[in-house]
Design an enzyme around this catalytic site. Structure first.
Site, PDB file in Angstrom:
ATOM      1  CG  HIS A  68      -1.996  -1.070   1.108  1.00  0.00           C
ATOM      2  ND1 HIS A  68      -2.288  -1.958   2.122  1.00  0.00           N
ATOM      3  CD2 HIS A  68      -2.803  -1.421   0.073  1.00  0.00           C
ATOM      4  CE1 HIS A  68      -3.231  -2.779   1.730  1.00  0.00           C
ATOM      5  NE2 HIS A  68      -3.559  -2.490   0.493  1.00  0.00           N
ATOM      6  CG  ASP A  92      -6.984  -3.682   0.099  1.00  0.00           C
ATOM      7  OD1 ASP A  92      -6.693  -4.321  -0.920  1.00  0.00           O
ATOM      8  OD2 ASP A  92      -6.417  -2.631   0.429  1.00  0.00           O
ATOM      9  CG  ASP A 143     -15.532  -2.377 -15.406  1.00  0.00           C
ATOM     10  OD1 ASP A 143     -15.861  -3.204 -16.275  1.00  0.00           O
ATOM     11  OD2 ASP A 143     -14.339  -2.092 -15.157  1.00  0.00           O
ATOM     12  N   GLY A 144     -13.917  -0.118 -13.118  1.00  0.00           N
ATOM     13  CA  GLY A 144     -12.924   0.945 -13.291  1.00  0.00           C
ATOM     14  C   GLY A 144     -12.622   1.242 -14.749  1.00  0.00           C
ATOM     15  CG  ASP A 162      -4.651  -1.583  -5.025  1.00  0.00           C
ATOM     16  OD1 ASP A 162      -4.948  -1.186  -3.877  1.00  0.00           O
ATOM     17  OD2 ASP A 162      -4.245  -2.740  -5.273  1.00  0.00           O
ATOM     18  CB  THR A 164      -7.352  -8.768  -9.331  1.00  0.00           C
ATOM     19  OG1 THR A 164      -8.289  -8.264 -10.275  1.00  0.00           O
ATOM     20  CG2 THR A 164      -7.993  -8.809  -7.958  1.00  0.00           C
ATOM     21  N   PRO A 169     -12.245  -9.796 -13.840  1.00  0.00           N
ATOM     22  CG  PRO A 169     -12.994  -9.082 -11.748  1.00  0.00           C
ATOM     23  CD  PRO A 169     -12.700 -10.309 -12.532  1.00  0.00           C
TER      24      PRO A 169
HETATM   25  N1  SAM Z   1      -2.959  -6.494  -4.167  1.00  0.00           N
HETATM   26  C1  SAM Z   1      -3.592  -5.570  -3.227  1.00  0.00           C
HETATM   27  C2  SAM Z   1      -2.959  -5.680  -1.891  1.00  0.00           C
HETATM   28  O1  SAM Z   1      -2.087  -6.490  -1.735  1.00  0.00           O
HETATM   29  O2  SAM Z   1      -3.333  -4.968  -1.010  1.00  0.00           O
HETATM   30  C3  SAM Z   1      -5.031  -5.846  -3.176  1.00  0.00           C
HETATM   31  C4  SAM Z   1      -5.570  -5.694  -4.541  1.00  0.00           C
HETATM   32  S1  SAM Z   1      -7.193  -5.139  -4.496  1.00  0.00           S
HETATM   33  C5  SAM Z   1      -7.965  -6.204  -3.405  1.00  0.00           C
HETATM   34  C6  SAM Z   1      -7.651  -5.662  -6.112  1.00  0.00           C
HETATM   35  C7  SAM Z   1      -9.026  -5.125  -6.422  1.00  0.00           C
HETATM   36  O3  SAM Z   1      -9.195  -4.922  -7.821  1.00  0.00           O
HETATM   37  C8  SAM Z   1     -10.141  -6.084  -5.991  1.00  0.00           C
HETATM   38  O4  SAM Z   1     -10.832  -5.519  -4.900  1.00  0.00           O
HETATM   39  C9  SAM Z   1     -11.032  -6.206  -7.240  1.00  0.00           C
HETATM   40  O5  SAM Z   1     -12.408  -6.202  -6.937  1.00  0.00           O
HETATM   41  C10 SAM Z   1     -10.615  -4.973  -8.019  1.00  0.00           C
HETATM   42  N2  SAM Z   1     -10.891  -5.009  -9.449  1.00  0.00           N
HETATM   43  C11 SAM Z   1     -10.623  -5.998 -10.333  1.00  0.00           C
HETATM   44  N3  SAM Z   1     -11.048  -5.655 -11.567  1.00  0.00           N
HETATM   45  C12 SAM Z   1     -11.608  -4.404 -11.453  1.00  0.00           C
HETATM   46  C13 SAM Z   1     -12.225  -3.500 -12.363  1.00  0.00           C
HETATM   47  N4  SAM Z   1     -12.365  -3.811 -13.661  1.00  0.00           N
HETATM   48  N5  SAM Z   1     -12.663  -2.307 -11.894  1.00  0.00           N
HETATM   49  C14 SAM Z   1     -12.518  -1.987 -10.574  1.00  0.00           C
HETATM   50  N6  SAM Z   1     -11.955  -2.803  -9.657  1.00  0.00           N
HETATM   51  C15 SAM Z   1     -11.499  -3.998 -10.099  1.00  0.00           C
END
Ligand code: SAM
Length: 287
Positions: A68, A92, A143-144, A162, A164, A169
């Site tokens: 973070h 998160d 959706d970002g 940030d 996945t 997604p």
């Molecule tokens: N790797 C981070 C860490 O270690 O703290 C955490 C990553 S964060 C949890 C990843 C986020 O990306 C997830 O909450 C997921 O829902 C989000 N995500 C994935 N695809 C997305 C999209 N198209 N638009 C917005 N959020 C998205």
């Protein structure tokens, strides 16, 4: 050494990497299948709580600060005067908390596709959500990719992706169309920073990301490696790219004078992250 008893360890087996990672657990705390992904929570014996998304380790209480802090502070201090920040993903809320430590930031909008991630973080990582009620913060669920496509031109100083891994997604957060939307939404001198996987395990993806960022018009790319104890290989990265800008380097004096606490990031760490390891330099020189 305890043997790997199935019922006392959480193990992420990374087929794409030929590696596996385990944390000893006391118990499973929760599990929710959202419309987008499966979110699990565990209580570990030594790393606090652990969030898993679709079988992949995401966040633990003990070590999340590496990620973070490196997803937020290098970009904020590499900009001369960041006011408006957007976080794509980050459900998160740990990155959001770090961004809000910067007193001169006027607004932070976080768009995560999955509200379940934030609901779980509020319950099991309340410390990461401690700044969610800051009047400068807006936490949205969408959706970002769509958000960035519809964002007003030249309206944002810093975009933090940030997300996945590039599956499900998150897949559309790593391509030309998305980077074009980001470039359009950034002001001149604006910065995009994105979690860019492991430079040791995922160099082809990292090179593709950098190439796509350059192709759409980003410049001055910097891939910053940092420790990430619970991800495959333990070394991760964030790639920073600028839209134009005369400003180079980072506000080192401001880092040293910052009145907020960090666990990992400081001006020496920032300088060290800019000293690209040779294996990465060789890969980037062949771009
Ligand atoms: N790797 C981070 C860490 O270690 O703290 C955490 C990553 S964060 C949890 C990843 C986020 O990306 C997830 O909450 C997921 O829902 C989000 N995500 C994935 N695809 C997305 C999209 N198209 N638009 C917005 N959020 C998205």
């Amino acid at each position: 050494m305890s043997k790997l008893e199935a019922n006392r360890w959480f193990t992420e087996i990374s087929d794409r990497d030929g590696s596996a990672f385990s944390l000893r657990i006391n118990k499973k705390l929760d599990e929710v299948q959202s419309p987008f992904q499966k979110v699990e929570m565990y209580e570990t014996t030594d790393f606090g709580n652990l969030m898993i998304i679709d079988g992949c380790t995401m966040v633990s209480t003990r070590e999340n600060f590496f990620y973070h802090e490196m997803m937020s502070h290098p970009a904020l201090f590499a900009h001369p005067a960041p006011k408006n920040v957007v976080i794509i993903g980050g459900g998160d809320c740990g990155t959001l908390r770090e961004v809000l430590k910067h007193p001169d930031v006027e607004s932070v909008t976080q768009i995560d596709i999955d509200e379940v991630v934030t609901q779980m973080s509020l319950k099991y990582f309340p410390e990461l959500c401690a700044s969610n009620d800051d009047p400068r913060a807006t936490v949205m669920f969408d959706d970002g990719i769509k958000y960035m496509r519809d964002a007003a031109a030249s309206s944002i100083d810093i975009i933090i992706v940030d997300g996945t891994d590039p599956v499900g997604p998150g897949e559309g957060l790593f391509n030309h169309a998305f980077y074009t939307s980001c470039l359009n939404a950034l002001r001149e001198g604006g910065i995009l920073i994105q979690q860019s996987e492991s430079p040791l395990m995922h160099m082809p993806l990292l090179k593709d990301m950098r190439r796509a960022m350059k192709d759409v018009g980003f410049s001055d790319l910097q891939t910053l490696p940092f420790p990430q104890p619970i991800y495959p290989s333990g070394i991760w990265s964030a790639t920073l790219a600028r839209k134009g800008s005369e400003f180079a380097g980072f506000r080192e004096q401001d880092v040293d004078n910052a009145e907020f606490a960090t666990e990992y990031y400081n001006s020496g760490i920032h300088k060290g992250a800019l000293a690209t390891p040779n294996f990465m330099r060789r890969a980037f020189d062949s771009e």
